[in-house]
Write an enzyme that holds these catalytic residues in place. Sequence first.
Site, mmCIF file in Angstrom:
data_model
loop_
_atom_site.group_PDB
_atom_site.id
_atom_site.type_symbol
_atom_site.label_atom_id
_atom_site.label_comp_id
_atom_site.label_asym_id
_atom_site.label_seq_id
_atom_site.Cartn_x
_atom_site.Cartn_y
_atom_site.Cartn_z
ATOM 1 N N HIS A 1 0.800 -1.237 -0.074
ATOM 2 C CA HIS A 1 0.170 0.041 0.020
ATOM 3 C C HIS A 1 0.874 1.147 0.011
ATOM 4 O O HIS A 1 0.488 2.166 0.437
ATOM 5 C CB HIS A 1 -0.912 -0.079 1.329
ATOM 6 N N GLY B 1 -1.663 -8.979 12.955
ATOM 7 C CA GLY B 1 -1.926 -7.781 13.099
ATOM 8 C C GLY B 1 -2.682 -7.045 12.164
ATOM 9 O O GLY B 1 -2.605 -5.571 11.959
HETATM 10 C C1 BV8 Z 1 -8.369 -2.088 -5.027
HETATM 11 C C2 BV8 Z 1 -2.920 3.001 2.728
HETATM 12 C C3 BV8 Z 1 -8.819 -2.751 -7.180
HETATM 13 C C4 BV8 Z 1 -3.631 4.288 3.266
HETATM 14 C C5 BV8 Z 1 -4.823 1.380 2.717
HETATM 15 C C6 BV8 Z 1 -16.261 -4.510 -1.657
HETATM 16 C C7 BV8 Z 1 -15.780 -5.498 -1.310
HETATM 17 C C8 BV8 Z 1 -14.432 -6.012 -1.615
HETATM 18 C C9 BV8 Z 1 -13.814 -5.050 -1.909
HETATM 19 C C10 BV8 Z 1 -14.157 -3.752 -1.926
HETATM 20 C C11 BV8 Z 1 -15.463 -3.280 -1.914
HETATM 21 N N1 BV8 Z 1 -15.620 -2.069 -2.067
HETATM 22 C C12 BV8 Z 1 -14.445 -1.355 -2.184
HETATM 23 C C13 BV8 Z 1 -13.424 -2.529 -2.404
HETATM 24 C C14 BV8 Z 1 -12.168 -2.461 -2.856
HETATM 25 C C15 BV8 Z 1 -11.453 -1.719 -1.438
HETATM 26 C C16 BV8 Z 1 -11.686 -2.449 -0.086
HETATM 27 O O1 BV8 Z 1 -11.176 -3.287 0.212
HETATM 28 N N2 BV8 Z 1 -12.614 -1.505 0.516
HETATM 29 C C17 BV8 Z 1 -13.144 -1.994 2.012
HETATM 30 C C18 BV8 Z 1 -13.360 -0.790 2.785
HETATM 31 C C19 BV8 Z 1 -14.162 -2.831 1.625
HETATM 32 N N3 BV8 Z 1 -10.020 -1.696 -1.632
HETATM 33 C C20 BV8 Z 1 -9.127 -1.099 -2.640
HETATM 34 O O2 BV8 Z 1 -9.813 0.004 -2.827
HETATM 35 C C21 BV8 Z 1 -7.965 -1.543 -2.820
HETATM 36 N N4 BV8 Z 1 -7.789 -1.602 -4.166
HETATM 37 O O3 BV8 Z 1 -9.356 -2.944 -4.741
HETATM 38 O O4 BV8 Z 1 -8.186 -1.872 -6.276
HETATM 39 C C22 BV8 Z 1 -8.563 -2.144 -8.468
HETATM 40 C C23 BV8 Z 1 -8.707 -3.189 -9.637
HETATM 41 C C24 BV8 Z 1 -8.711 -2.807 -10.635
HETATM 42 C C25 BV8 Z 1 -8.128 -1.416 -10.895
HETATM 43 C C26 BV8 Z 1 -7.982 -0.428 -9.710
HETATM 44 C C27 BV8 Z 1 -8.145 -0.756 -8.706
HETATM 45 C C28 BV8 Z 1 -7.054 -0.760 -2.149
HETATM 46 C C29 BV8 Z 1 -7.127 -0.653 -0.584
HETATM 47 C C30 BV8 Z 1 -5.793 0.132 -0.096
HETATM 48 C C31 BV8 Z 1 -6.338 1.219 0.749
HETATM 49 N N5 BV8 Z 1 -5.161 1.784 1.421
HETATM 50 N N6 BV8 Z 1 -3.586 1.729 3.368
HETATM 51 C C32 BV8 Z 1 -3.157 4.805 4.617
HETATM 52 O O5 BV8 Z 1 -2.366 3.792 5.182
HETATM 53 O O6 BV8 Z 1 -3.124 5.928 4.817
HETATM 54 S S1 BV8 Z 1 -5.811 0.497 3.611
HETATM 55 C C33 BV8 Z 1 -5.326 0.266 5.346
HETATM 56 O O7 BV8 Z 1 -6.553 -0.231 6.075
HETATM 57 C C34 BV8 Z 1 -4.306 -0.616 5.746
HETATM 58 O O8 BV8 Z 1 -3.292 -0.408 4.673
HETATM 59 C C35 BV8 Z 1 -5.021 -1.934 5.606
HETATM 60 O O9 BV8 Z 1 -4.649 -2.646 4.470
HETATM 61 C C36 BV8 Z 1 -6.330 -1.779 5.839
HETATM 62 C C37 BV8 Z 1 -6.897 -2.295 7.028
HETATM 63 O O10 BV8 Z 1 -5.957 -1.937 8.067
HETATM 64 P P1 BV8 Z 1 -5.405 -2.856 9.197
HETATM 65 O O11 BV8 Z 1 -3.809 -2.840 8.918
HETATM 66 O O12 BV8 Z 1 -5.869 -4.307 9.092
HETATM 67 O O13 BV8 Z 1 -5.542 -2.322 10.486
HETATM 68 P P2 BV8 Z 1 -6.770 -1.959 11.252
HETATM 69 O O14 BV8 Z 1 -6.930 -0.854 12.525
HETATM 70 O O15 BV8 Z 1 -7.982 -2.367 10.435
HETATM 71 O O16 BV8 Z 1 -6.682 -3.586 12.189
HETATM 72 C C38 BV8 Z 1 -5.671 -3.477 13.019
HETATM 73 C C39 BV8 Z 1 -5.677 -5.074 13.505
HETATM 74 O O17 BV8 Z 1 -4.690 -5.247 14.495
HETATM 75 C C40 BV8 Z 1 -6.848 -5.369 14.465
HETATM 76 O O18 BV8 Z 1 -7.244 -6.759 13.988
HETATM 77 C C41 BV8 Z 1 -6.324 -5.558 15.967
HETATM 78 O O19 BV8 Z 1 -7.270 -6.460 16.560
HETATM 79 C C42 BV8 Z 1 -4.954 -5.872 15.784
HETATM 80 N N7 BV8 Z 1 -4.125 -5.437 16.717
HETATM 81 C C43 BV8 Z 1 -4.110 -4.346 17.604
HETATM 82 N N8 BV8 Z 1 -3.120 -4.027 18.289
HETATM 83 C C44 BV8 Z 1 -2.499 -5.321 18.249
HETATM 84 C C45 BV8 Z 1 -3.079 -6.007 17.254
HETATM 85 N N9 BV8 Z 1 -2.406 -7.085 16.660
HETATM 86 C C46 BV8 Z 1 -1.582 -7.842 17.436
HETATM 87 N N10 BV8 Z 1 -0.754 -7.073 18.416
HETATM 88 C C47 BV8 Z 1 -1.298 -5.574 18.757
HETATM 89 N N11 BV8 Z 1 -0.517 -4.966 19.851
#
Ligand code: BV8
Length: 237
Positions: free
Chosen positions: A111, A178
């Site tokens: 990303h 994570g």
């Molecule tokens: C794409 C950079 C296609 C930005 C990020 C419907 C269905 C399926 C897909 C989609 C849909 N509608 C839209 C989509 C596509 C979309 C998507 O998935 N949307 C979601 C909301 C449904 N995806 C995209 O757009 C991607 N591109 O699909 O392209 C395409 C095809 C053809 C042509 C062009 C395009 C691109 C997505 C990338 C977005 N950018 N990051 C920035 O950083 O500012 S996303 C960002 O959130 C992260 O990078 C990561 O990927 C994502 C999830 O975050 P996490 O890292 O998991 O963090 P989170 O806080 O959520 O969770 C933390 C976890 O850690 C928790 O589980 C917690 O319990 C745990 N934790 C906490 N503390 C600890 C721990 N674990 C261990 N120890 C600890 N101490």
Amino acid sequence: MARRIVILTGAGISAESGVPTFRAADGLWEGHRVEDVATPQAFRRNPALVQRFYDDRRAFLGQVQPNAAHHALARLDAAWPTGDRGELLLVTQNVDDLHDRAGSRRLLHMHGELLSALCTACGAARRWERPLLQPHSCPACARPDTLRPDIVWFGEMPYQMERITSAIAACDLFVSIGTSGAVYPAAGFVQWAREAGAETLELNLEPSAGTPMFSEARHGPAGTLVPQWVEAMLAEL
Ligand code: BV8
């Protein structure tokens, strides 16, 4: 013994370093609504807000350090064989540089990275450490004020997907650390690994959206679980 390993990390591995996760109560997205900052439309609509959001996070990197989980993965990378005797690839969703600073080499940022800037004119990506919300010129084409964060926003294609898909197709162990399993295509990697016949392991603070897909899930802080897992893998070597 697993020989070909793919590891996926998310914001949770950096939480114990003090980097906010996205979906926790104090998470980053709390401060800014997703659609306000992490989409190309948002950047077109309000470039200053988006630049400032990433400038703040880039500057914050100077205040955080890799934690025991980052260091353990770097030890595993250094010790794990390569070529036909084994393989390892660390795919991170994180845009921080903590895996890099811990010393992981076989690493890719699917990303993008806070410490990189992308030129909207010539397409070049170059290392960038300063704020973008100030006058600048592209290091590659010298045009003024054309740089954006080198971050993959929603609706944009993640980096190195071919390399990722072929590594998962060939792996016999997939480990997710994570991540909440909320965003695709990263959230779908475990399914690809299962179809490739790989063992799948989740190391996460609590059950995630993907937990039911994993053959094994351990819950607890990455700073504890990841070193334990790495020591066991190194003992198998
Ligand atoms: C794409 C950079 C296609 C930005 C990020 C419907 C269905 C399926 C897909 C989609 C849909 N509608 C839209 C989509 C596509 C979309 C998507 O998935 N949307 C979601 C909301 C449904 N995806 C995209 O757009 C991607 N591109 O699909 O392209 C395409 C095809 C053809 C042509 C062009 C395009 C691109 C997505 C990338 C977005 N950018 N990051 C920035 O950083 O500012 S996303 C960002 O959130 C992260 O990078 C990561 O990927 C994502 C999830 O975050 P996490 O890292 O998991 O963090 P989170 O806080 O959520 O969770 C933390 C976890 O850690 C928790 O589980 C917690 O319990 C745990 N934790 C906490 N503390 C600890 C721990 N674990 C261990 N120890 C600890 N101490």
